[in-house]
Design an enzyme around this catalytic site. Structure first.
Site, PDB file in Angstrom:
ATOM      1  CB  ALA A  63      -1.317 -14.235  14.054  1.00 57.35           C
ATOM      2  N   GLY A 107      -4.063  -9.674  13.869  1.00 55.47           N
ATOM      3  CA  GLY A 107      -4.383 -10.013  15.253  1.00 55.47           C
ATOM      4  C   GLY A 107      -4.077  -8.871  16.213  1.00 55.47           C
ATOM      5  CD  GLU A 110      -8.339 -10.501  14.211  1.00 50.37           C
ATOM      6  OE1 GLU A 110      -7.211 -11.019  14.248  1.00 50.37           O
ATOM      7  OE2 GLU A 110      -9.325 -11.063  13.722  1.00 50.37           O
ATOM      8  CD  GLU A 130      -5.870 -10.336   9.444  1.00 53.37           C
ATOM      9  OE1 GLU A 130      -6.170  -9.325   8.764  1.00 53.37           O
ATOM     10  OE2 GLU A 130      -5.955 -10.354  10.677  1.00 53.37           O
TER      11      GLU A 130
HETATM   12  C1  3H9 Z   1      -3.007 -12.426  11.576  1.00 51.98           C
HETATM   13  O1  3H9 Z   1      -2.751 -11.605  12.401  1.00 51.98           O
HETATM   14  C2  3H9 Z   1      -4.178 -13.339  11.667  1.00 51.98           C
HETATM   15  C3  3H9 Z   1      -5.100 -12.956  12.772  1.00 51.98           C
HETATM   16  O2  3H9 Z   1      -6.363 -12.654  12.257  1.00 51.98           O
HETATM   17  C4  3H9 Z   1      -5.146 -13.969  13.869  1.00 51.98           C
HETATM   18  C5  3H9 Z   1      -5.752 -15.287  13.488  1.00 51.98           C
HETATM   19  C6  3H9 Z   1      -5.955 -16.256  14.617  1.00 51.98           C
HETATM   20  N1  3H9 Z   1       4.811 -12.729  12.114  1.00 51.98           N
HETATM   21  O3  3H9 Z   1       8.583  -6.419   7.210  1.00 51.98           O
HETATM   22  P1  3H9 Z   1       9.809  -6.207   8.036  1.00 51.98           P
HETATM   23  C7  3H9 Z   1       9.092 -10.380  10.589  1.00 51.98           C
HETATM   24  S1  3H9 Z   1      -2.019 -12.634  10.214  1.00 51.98           S
HETATM   25  C8  3H9 Z   1       6.068 -13.188  12.071  1.00 51.98           C
HETATM   26  O4  3H9 Z   1      11.122  -6.336   7.366  1.00 51.98           O
HETATM   27  P2  3H9 Z   1       9.134  -3.436   8.414  1.00 51.98           P
HETATM   28  C9  3H9 Z   1       9.574 -10.293   9.154  1.00 51.98           C
HETATM   29  O5  3H9 Z   1       9.521 -11.558   8.537  1.00 51.98           O
HETATM   30  C10 3H9 Z   1      -0.765 -11.412  10.405  1.00 51.98           C
HETATM   31  N2  3H9 Z   1       7.108 -12.448  11.626  1.00 51.98           N
HETATM   32  O6  3H9 Z   1       9.763  -4.825   8.838  1.00 51.98           O
HETATM   33  C11 3H9 Z   1      10.982  -9.772   9.364  1.00 51.98           C
HETATM   34  O7  3H9 Z   1      11.803 -10.869   9.750  1.00 51.98           O
HETATM   35  P3  3H9 Z   1      13.337 -10.922   9.303  1.00 51.98           P
HETATM   36  C12 3H9 Z   1      -1.235 -10.056  10.062  1.00 51.98           C
HETATM   37  C13 3H9 Z   1       6.830 -11.217  11.204  1.00 51.98           C
HETATM   38  O8  3H9 Z   1       9.438  -2.490   9.504  1.00 51.98           O
HETATM   39  C14 3H9 Z   1      10.853  -8.844  10.566  1.00 51.98           C
HETATM   40  O9  3H9 Z   1       9.655  -9.246  11.239  1.00 51.98           O
HETATM   41  N3  3H9 Z   1      -0.152  -9.132  10.073  1.00 51.98           N
HETATM   42  C15 3H9 Z   1       5.552 -10.687  11.209  1.00 51.98           C
HETATM   43  O10 3H9 Z   1       9.494  -3.103   7.021  1.00 51.98           O
HETATM   44  C16 3H9 Z   1      10.736  -7.384  10.195  1.00 51.98           C
HETATM   45  O11 3H9 Z   1       9.692  -7.245   9.246  1.00 51.98           O
HETATM   46  C17 3H9 Z   1       0.576  -8.872   8.975  1.00 51.98           C
HETATM   47  O12 3H9 Z   1       0.323  -9.377   7.913  1.00 51.98           O
HETATM   48  C18 3H9 Z   1       4.504 -11.496  11.707  1.00 51.98           C
HETATM   49  N4  3H9 Z   1       3.221 -11.057  11.775  1.00 51.98           N
HETATM   50  O13 3H9 Z   1       7.547  -3.694   8.408  1.00 51.98           O
HETATM   51  C19 3H9 Z   1       1.707  -7.914   9.152  1.00 51.98           C
HETATM   52  N5  3H9 Z   1       5.584  -9.426  10.711  1.00 51.98           N
HETATM   53  O14 3H9 Z   1      13.958  -9.702   9.863  1.00 51.98           O
HETATM   54  C20 3H9 Z   1       2.935  -8.404   8.449  1.00 51.98           C
HETATM   55  C21 3H9 Z   1       6.863  -9.194  10.427  1.00 51.98           C
HETATM   56  O15 3H9 Z   1      13.809 -12.208   9.862  1.00 51.98           O
HETATM   57  N6  3H9 Z   1       4.061  -7.559   8.686  1.00 51.98           N
HETATM   58  N7  3H9 Z   1       7.624 -10.262  10.710  1.00 51.98           N
HETATM   59  O16 3H9 Z   1      13.305 -10.924   7.794  1.00 51.98           O
HETATM   60  C22 3H9 Z   1       4.255  -6.390   8.042  1.00 51.98           C
HETATM   61  O17 3H9 Z   1       3.433  -5.928   7.272  1.00 51.98           O
HETATM   62  C23 3H9 Z   1       5.545  -5.664   8.299  1.00 51.98           C
HETATM   63  O18 3H9 Z   1       6.456  -6.594   8.802  1.00 51.98           O
HETATM   64  C24 3H9 Z   1       5.466  -4.478   9.297  1.00 51.98           C
HETATM   65  C25 3H9 Z   1       6.890  -3.969   9.591  1.00 51.98           C
HETATM   66  C26 3H9 Z   1       4.634  -3.354   8.640  1.00 51.98           C
HETATM   67  C27 3H9 Z   1       4.828  -4.910  10.581  1.00 51.98           C
END
Ligand code: 3H9
Length: 650
Positions: A63, A107, A110, A130
């Site tokens: 999400a 998500g 999911e 999450e």
């Molecule tokens: C969820 O899904 C709930 C569900 O159950 C649905 C409920 C209804 N959203 O980390 P990076 C941004 S909860 C918005 O440097 P990497 C991040 O802030 C979600 N923004 O890259 C950054 O922005 P900026 C569950 C996001 O390659 C840019 O993307 N998912 C999101 O080192 C690059 O990110 C997670 O918790 C997001 N979901 O790592 C995954 N994700 O460049 C969270 C990233 O402006 N994300 N951004 O600073 C991660 O773990 C890592 O970002 C990922 C990439 C492994 C994907």
């Protein structure tokens, strides 16, 4: 179709591509785009099956986390509508195959689990992270994952949040095939194979939901220990348990209730702040975007003690060849033995293979001379904390280093400018303050001196990322941000003891608040002599800790400090210390846990505010990240500055 979701046809297969850089988050427009594509495909005679894939570097990473703040502030309605979109995918009369590369997280997984099949490239990872944001899967993850992967795997993934590799996902039934070569081609081929099969809905697959009572009890206990104080892991376990006791629709309802409770909690707000904070700290607003970043191809570290050895490991772990220099063979051997033991432990725990260890050890060059230092792009100093010694070492480095080498000191308190002044190139000098154990702790305080060049700062920030660390840029003052704040926190802790609290009572109150350790146990672990030496150097007034050092009680390493350590590790209150405190304390009154927390954490917050006023810390979030990643501040309280603000507001 929306801008964010594209549709094309290949070989009788409809290809739905999510294109929402950088990580294909499910931002507004994405779920709607997927839904429209799935619905249109039902009546599209040219399409017999569907493939859902991500453009760019990843499948859907979850999400859009930015949207959660809008929901909790009331700016947006609570429903993201994702659950309905996933049901529509699952109800598609034409088989849907998700094609996963990069990460399918939250998500994203999911959505993938709503599809009838999943294929992935070998390098892909899937997870329900999450809980790291203080929430639980909220779009059916806790209900479909146990149906696909079994209860044990689902509990592990939902409650602890670590992603798993494609091979493990295949083994546990989350993924149906690993695709070699081009993912889309492989996914289309797979889709064509399954066209004739009746789509099997994951929500109807109940065969893996068998007897699981012991799994939940054990997971709850583990979460209590390893995720102490956090509500989301327990909620995630409750939600997966609901999958085993309730029909699917009721399980989804229960998940939604628990998701909402977590989302609206202070914990999730704090953890989301920390998630964005970890990324925010890497951005230096005043640093021109085009500042050149040097490539670090070779490194050298001076000092093979605990810190130097850990720093050298960081370089080797990142594939950078590193010279490790000591002054005596004995110290060098000891340092290498510790590194070898650390790596061997990781191999034993299955973190990496023996051949990875061999390769990393092969990058380390232990030696007693400065041979080869002239080729190093960075020289990191990690000798004992003392200005005279640091100056001597920097004088030597200045003579051997190439002109454009970065000269980094690991000092934790000393004046960077004074150290730099002994070199002919203060613009190349910077602090890289690691935290012990340096190979484990993710924080590096990057300390700029008054002459440190923009290029050296930019390169240090980029290097931190390459080393898989979190670099936070801070200004130069005694103790920088972290240790300057720690100093007042420890002083306040000692004041509480002087007024009547026992060290154990102070430690327990702060442990219960969520700190990884109480201040006295932490001081014993770090070694009381370090602070003693610093206080003497800076001519601070004497403290009870100084009196302990004068008795030879330096902490765990001498078997005694604020506590006694019979087995070397477990702190036991010691009557000898009680007697000393009794002699030195100014008064004796009852001190509550609330007072302990208020005064010690309050001291942190006040000193943090001063570092902000003085421009030593750039932003409040920098302080929060330093405290979460360097000092064991509970992430679910968001760091001292976040906590301070939240406490004032409530
Ligand atoms: C969820 O899904 C709930 C569900 O159950 C649905 C409920 C209804 N959203 O980390 P990076 C941004 S909860 C918005 O440097 P990497 C991040 O802030 C979600 N923004 O890259 C950054 O922005 P900026 C569950 C996001 O390659 C840019 O993307 N998912 C999101 O080192 C690059 O990110 C997670 O918790 C997001 N979901 O790592 C995954 N994700 O460049 C969270 C990233 O402006 N994300 N951004 O600073 C991660 O773990 C890592 O970002 C990922 C990439 C492994 C994907």
């Amino acid at each position: 179709m929306s801008e964010l979701v594209k549709f094309s046809r290949q070989d009788g297969v409809g290809v739905i591509t999510v294109d929402n850089p950088p990580v294909n988050a499910l931002s507004p427009g994405v779920p709607e785009g997927i839904l429209a594509a799935v619905q249109n495909a039902q009546s599209d005679g040219a399409v017999d099956a569907l493939v859902l894939i991500g453009a760019g570097r990843t499948f859907i990473a979850g999400a859009d986390i930015k949207e959660f703040g809008k929901i909790t502030s009331g700016e947006r309605s609570a429903a993201l509508g994702l659950a309905e979109v996933i049901l529509a995918i699952e109800d598609s009369a034409k088989p849907v195959v998700c094609a996963i590369h990069g990460t399918a997280l939250g998500g994203g997984l999911e959505v993938a689990m709503g599809a009838h099949y999943r294929v992935a490239v070998a390098s892909a990872q899937v997870g329900q992270p999450e809980v790291k944001l203080g929430i639980i899967p909220g779009a059916g993850g806790t209900q479909r994952l146990p149906r696909l992967a079994g209860v044990a795997r689902a509990v592990e993934m939902c409650a602890f949040g670590e992603p798993i590799k494609a091979s493990a996902a295949l083994e546990s039934g989350i993924v149906d095939r690993i695709v070699e070569g081009d993912l889309l081609t492989g996914a289309i081929a797979f889709a064509r194979e399954v066209i004739q099969r009746k789509p099997h809905k994951p929500r109807d697959r109940n065969e893996k939901l068998g007897d699981a009572a012991n799994i939940f009890a054990a997971a709850r206990e583990q979460a209590r220990k390893t995720k102490r104080g956090m509500m989301a892991p327990q909620a995630a376990i409750d939600a997966v348990e609901a999958a085993t006791t309730l029909p699917f629709e009721a399980g989804i309802k229960r998940e939604a209730e628990l998701f909402r409770e977590c989302l609206f909690s202070d914990q999730s707000k704090a953890m989301i702040h920390a998630f964005f904070g970890e990324r925010e700290v890497a951005k230096i607003p005043w640093l021109p975007k085009d500042t050149p970043v040097k490539e670090i191809r070779k490194a050298a570290v001076i000092g093979a003690g605990t810190m130097g050895g850990g720093i050298a490991m960081n370089y080797a772990n990142a594939g950078i060849p590193v010279i490790l220099k000591e002054t005596t063979q004995e110290a060098l051997d000891r340092g290498i033995a510790t590194i070898t033991k650390n790596y061997a432990n990781s191999v034993k725990k299955g973190r990496f293979t023996q051949s990875v260890m061999d390769q990393r050890m092969g990058l380390l060059r232990p030696q007693l001379t400065y041979d080869g230092f002239e080729e190093a792009d960075i020289i990191a100093e990690a000798v004992f904390e003392g200005m005279a010694l640091k100056k001597e070492v920097f004088g030597e480095i200045d003579r051997v280093a190439k002109p454009d080498a970065i000269l980094a000191t690991n000092t934790s308190t000393l004046n960077i400018d004074e150290i730099a002044s002994t070199t002919s190139r203060p613009q190349m000098v910077i602090g890289h303050h690691y935290f012990s154990p340096a190979n484990v702790m993710r924080l590096i305080e990057i300390v700029r001196g008054k002459e440190t060049s923009a290029e050296v700062i930019a390169t240090s920030m980029a290097l931190a990322k390459k080393l898989n660390k979190i670099g936070v840029l801070v200004g130069n003052c005694r103790g920088f941000v972290g240790n300057r704040m720690l100093h007042v926190y420890l002083r306040e802790s000692e004041s509480l003891v002087e007024e009547g609290a026992s060290p154990a009572a102070v430690d327990r109150a702060l442990y219960d608040f969520g700190m990884a350790m109480g201040p006295f146990a932490m001081s014993d672990l770090a070694g009381l002599d370090v602070g003693w030496r610093i206080r003497k150097e800076h001519k601070y007034p004497p403290t009870i800790a100084d009196a302990l050092c004068e008795m030879g009680r330096y902490g765990q390493k001498t078997g005694a400090g604020w506590y006694r350590y019979q087995d070397g590790r477990t702190p036991t209150p010691d009557p000898e210390v009680d007697a000393l405190i009794e002699k030195l304390r100014k008064q004796r009154r009852i001190i509550t846990d609330e007072e302990i927390v208020e005064r010690t954490i309050g001291a942190l917050i006040q000193e943090g505010a001063k570092t902000l006023d003085e421009g030593i810390a750039m932003r409040a979030v920098d302080i929060d990240i330093i405290y979460i990643h360097g000092y064991g501040f509970p992430v679910y309280r968001g760091g001292p500055m976040w906590y301070g603000k939240a406490t004032i507001q409530s």
